[in-house]
Enzyme design. Structure first.
Site, PDB file in Angstrom:
ATOM      1  N   ILE A   1       0.831  -1.200   0.000  1.00  0.00           N
ATOM      2  CA  ILE A   1       0.000   0.000   0.000  1.00  0.00           C
ATOM      3  C   ILE A   1       0.870   1.256   0.000  1.00  0.00           C
ATOM      4  CG2 ILE A   1      -0.280  -0.091   2.517  1.00  0.00           C
ATOM      5  CD1 ILE A   1      -3.171   1.074   2.003  1.00  0.00           C
ATOM      6  N   CYS A   2       0.376   2.271  -0.679  1.00  0.00           N
ATOM      7  CA  CYS A   2       0.945   3.613  -0.683  1.00  0.00           C
ATOM      8  C   CYS A   2       2.369   3.629  -1.259  1.00  0.00           C
ATOM      9  CB  CYS A   2       0.879   4.202   0.726  1.00  0.00           C
ATOM     10  SG  CYS A   2       0.932   5.991   0.789  1.00  0.00           S
TER      11      CYS A   2
END
Length: 175
Positions: free
Chosen positions: A102-103
């Site tokens: 994620i991210c």
């Protein structure tokens, strides 16, 4: 249930660790925090969450785990300079272990040189790096690359969908 390696260094994005970790554990999976030095305390960048690294990269092998979680924040940027972290991530990909990122998490995957031909998302400012690494970048809440067993999301705003997807896909892929 599955054993999930969570790779972590200082300045991780708190909720990108705490929420997926809780979702995985609530589903019955075992998580282990892995970092550069066992016993070291790493701190989240937003909320100051303190987490103790349980095992060092040099003390684990990909075959010890069933899946990989890479929270974002500055943690992936720190880890991508660690040769042991890169070797561990490469090993997980060689075995096609489910990977949840994620991210800023894909920064670690870029340096591990495992993204060529994969489909993934990331926070906007990492998109060019992902594309340059040979991946197909898709700007969506959750991107699931079925053949390569990768689930990725962009930002903390995507966490509810990310958590749901990683739990569902881990159950499916870990049969």
């Amino acid at each position: 249930m599955a054993k999930v390696a969570i790779v972590l260094a200082d300045m991780f994005e708190d909720v990108e660790l705490t929420s997926p970790k809780k979702a995985l554990e609530d589903a019955g999976h075992e998580t282990t925090i892995i970092g550069s030095k066992a016993g070291e305390t790493v701190t989240g960048k937003t909320e100051g969450t303190e987490v103790t690294v349980e095992k060092a990269f040099k003390d684990v092998k990909p075959e010890d785990f069933d899946a990989l979680l890479i929270p974002g924040g500055y943690s992936p940027d720190h880890l991508r300079a660690d040769d042991d972290a890169l070797a561990f991530v490469r090993g997980m990909f060689e075995d096609t272990k489910p990977t949840f990122s994620i991210c800023h998490g894909p920064q670690l995957l870029v340096n591990a040189d495992v993204l060529n031909g994969k489909t993934i998302t990331a926070v906007k400012q990492v998109a060019v790096d992902v594309k340059n690494a040979g991946a197909n970048f898709v700007d969506e809440e959750v991107v699931i690359d079925e053949p390569n067993k990768i689930v990725s999301s962009r930002t903390p705003a995507d966490i509810p969908a990310f958590d749901k997807s990683i739990v569902e896909k881990l159950a499916e892929w870990n049969k």
